[in-house]
Write a protein that holds these residues in place. Sequence first.
Motif, short mmCIF file in Angstrom:
data_model
loop_
_atom_site.label_atom_id
_atom_site.label_comp_id
_atom_site.label_asym_id
_atom_site.label_seq_id
_atom_site.Cartn_x
_atom_site.Cartn_y
_atom_site.Cartn_z
N GLY A 76 15.15 -10.04 -14.49
CA GLY A 76 14.16 -9.02 -14.80
C GLY A 76 12.98 -8.95 -13.84
N LEU A 77 13.00 -9.74 -12.77
CA LEU A 77 11.89 -9.71 -11.81
C LEU A 77 11.78 -8.31 -11.20
N ARG A 78 10.54 -7.78 -11.17
CA ARG A 78 10.29 -6.47 -10.58
C ARG A 78 9.19 -6.61 -9.53
N VAL A 79 9.53 -6.23 -8.29
CA VAL A 79 8.54 -6.34 -7.21
C VAL A 79 8.53 -5.05 -6.39
N SER A 80 7.40 -4.86 -5.72
CA SER A 80 7.27 -3.72 -4.82
C SER A 80 6.81 -4.21 -3.45
N THR A 81 7.49 -3.73 -2.41
CA THR A 81 7.07 -4.04 -1.04
C THR A 81 6.24 -2.90 -0.45
N GLN A 82 6.14 -1.79 -1.21
CA GLN A 82 5.48 -0.60 -0.68
C GLN A 82 4.19 -0.24 -1.42
N ALA A 83 3.79 -1.05 -2.38
CA ALA A 83 2.59 -0.76 -3.16
C ALA A 83 1.36 -0.71 -2.26
N LYS A 84 0.36 0.06 -2.67
CA LYS A 84 -0.86 0.22 -1.88
C LYS A 84 -1.54 -1.13 -1.64
N ALA A 85 -1.57 -1.98 -2.66
CA ALA A 85 -2.22 -3.30 -2.52
C ALA A 85 -1.50 -4.15 -1.48
N VAL A 86 -0.17 -4.02 -1.42
CA VAL A 86 0.62 -4.77 -0.43
C VAL A 86 0.29 -4.29 0.98
N LYS A 87 0.31 -2.99 1.18
CA LYS A 87 0.06 -2.43 2.51
C LYS A 87 -1.36 -2.73 2.98
N GLU A 88 -2.33 -2.63 2.09
CA GLU A 88 -3.72 -2.90 2.47
C GLU A 88 -3.91 -4.37 2.84
N ASN A 89 -3.30 -5.26 2.07
CA ASN A 89 -3.42 -6.69 2.37
C ASN A 89 -2.74 -7.05 3.69
N GLN A 90 -1.56 -6.48 3.94
CA GLN A 90 -0.86 -6.76 5.20
C GLN A 90 -1.67 -6.25 6.40
N ALA A 91 -2.25 -5.06 6.27
CA ALA A 91 -3.06 -4.52 7.36
C ALA A 91 -4.29 -5.38 7.60
N TYR A 92 -4.92 -5.85 6.52
CA TYR A 92 -6.10 -6.70 6.66
C TYR A 92 -5.75 -8.02 7.35
#
Length: 619
Positions: free
Chosen positions: A70-86
Amino acid sequence: MEVSIFIDGKEYKAPKGENLLKYMLSVGIEIPYFCYLDRLPALGSCRLCIVLVENQNRVIPSCTLQIQEGLRVSTQAKAVKENQAYLLQAYMTRHPLDCPICDKAGECDLQNYGALYGPQTQIVPVSALEKHREEHDWQSDYLEYYSNRCVVCYRCTRVCDYINKAKALYVEERGFDSNIVPTVRPIDTSSCDMCGMCVDVCPVGAIISKPFKFWSRSWLLKNEETVCLNCPTGCNIELEFGVGDWKSKAQVYRTKPGKELDSCAKIFFGYDMLNDNRIKEPITNQNRFPFSEPIEIINKNFKEKPMAVIISPFMTNEEISLALEIAKKVSSYVSSVISVDLIPFLKAYNKPIAHLDDITSKTKFVFIGDDISSVAPVVSYRINGKVYKTSNKKSRDDKFKPTYIDIEKIHDVIDKDTAIIVDVYSFRYEEASKLGNMLNKIDAPVMPIPLQTNALGLYEALKDIPITDIGLILEMIKQGEIKSVLLFGEDLFDYFDKDVVFEAFKNTKLTLVTPFKSDLSLLADTCIPMKLTGEKDGTIHTLRGLKKVSKVLPFPIDDDILKELPKLAGIGNSFSYKEGMFKTDYKKEVSVYNSSWILEHSKLLQNLENKNKEAMINV
């Protein structure tokens, strides 16, 4: 057991307990990462591989997550993209803008991730040209460290600790002041094996190979995978080479480990032997046979009887079959250097041998012989557990901090979790037979490690035919009982003093198959090229089992004359044989850098060998 998980809204069936990042990469989901390597424990230090765990509404490094139902993850979420860019912006802030002169350019993870995930702008008021870290000189002819390029992912130190086990690197200071430094300088004469893994796993150009520095660019070279032929382990490697066009010279520029991350100094820095001092077409000794064609001289030599065919354990199974066909048709004596060690051992052992995959799950290991880690370094990289050793001679095996045990008492430590590894070169004749008999009675997997690539394959080819002892063959040549010799390779120099070899061959008709222009090639009537790593197709018996080797280098090496030799050999249908033995007590000092005559033709490896010998003398 497979469970259902959801990645970016799509359902996947994945193994329960599997590392999430590893699984995502295996199914083609692109995600940036620096610190993760499949063969290392997850660390989560770079935090680039973050995903949003929707079940918890938290951003977590995917390399630290285990797959659960039941694990649900997102690699495209806004929080993910902002953190990676930072994070990438933070890495870029301290990284020098020296891509035009960096050897990693074109295959640099930071360069690629900056383009794909980065902010593309610099908002922190610090110039990337400013130096933030103290520079550290590793005092090496082979490895160079650029502190300001380092992203402190710890891959290099962890590979050195967990895989190589040399513990030659560590992290000095913390935070912005962190630096990767050798435990001992110069690093060339430290516990470092010069395996090159720190160079290969570095995601940026912080650690580079000095011999490759400024020579070429990754996009100007061709890359092909094949099997290394410099030791019996059978590692998959990548050769990077130019083809002689405007982009690069026709030569091998560097090598890399394959996907399994298996590599050692024998090929990582030994690749120069593929370029230098090679025999690439049949040649004759012009001092003795001016204006003669090689085939003419070989034809005359084959008519000089009795004859001996000496087979190299560096040949493929197909080349060995050809050599035996020639020997049978000319009714010659057959021999090889493995008559000294491997043949007596395996005939006495008389059981199926273990391969690398059979022993890596074990937790206890008994090393029998002088230096397993120098003969087959990658074998030592695959061992994790308690090590017992029968020889207390100082060696690379010392990195395991072994418990020394008398060879007669190894029964005391054997159980179902134990594997036995034998450095075969350490034992000769009756001593090898005695060891084989003893191990035959022990219920534990035994993996013998010879010096040569295909010694195990050569044993299979020779075990049912009459083999004359190699020492006796040399004595018969010296005494004039053998008039002509077809010699494959120069393995004799690993088992006999050079003066003994030259004395034997000085008055015989010698046809030599060798890769290199050497002192022995000057003595031969005719020389035929012998192909090396990446230069031939065929099969070999390795410590991993039967492996196919591939010709990937396009450089012309004309050895077609070998296929003509059976036609010159005659119509015989048997081998000559002589009972007896003429023992050799010569034994070279084996190291990572000179474990065979082939490695002695690498200038890079011999420089390392000489530096380490000098360091030992000066201790």
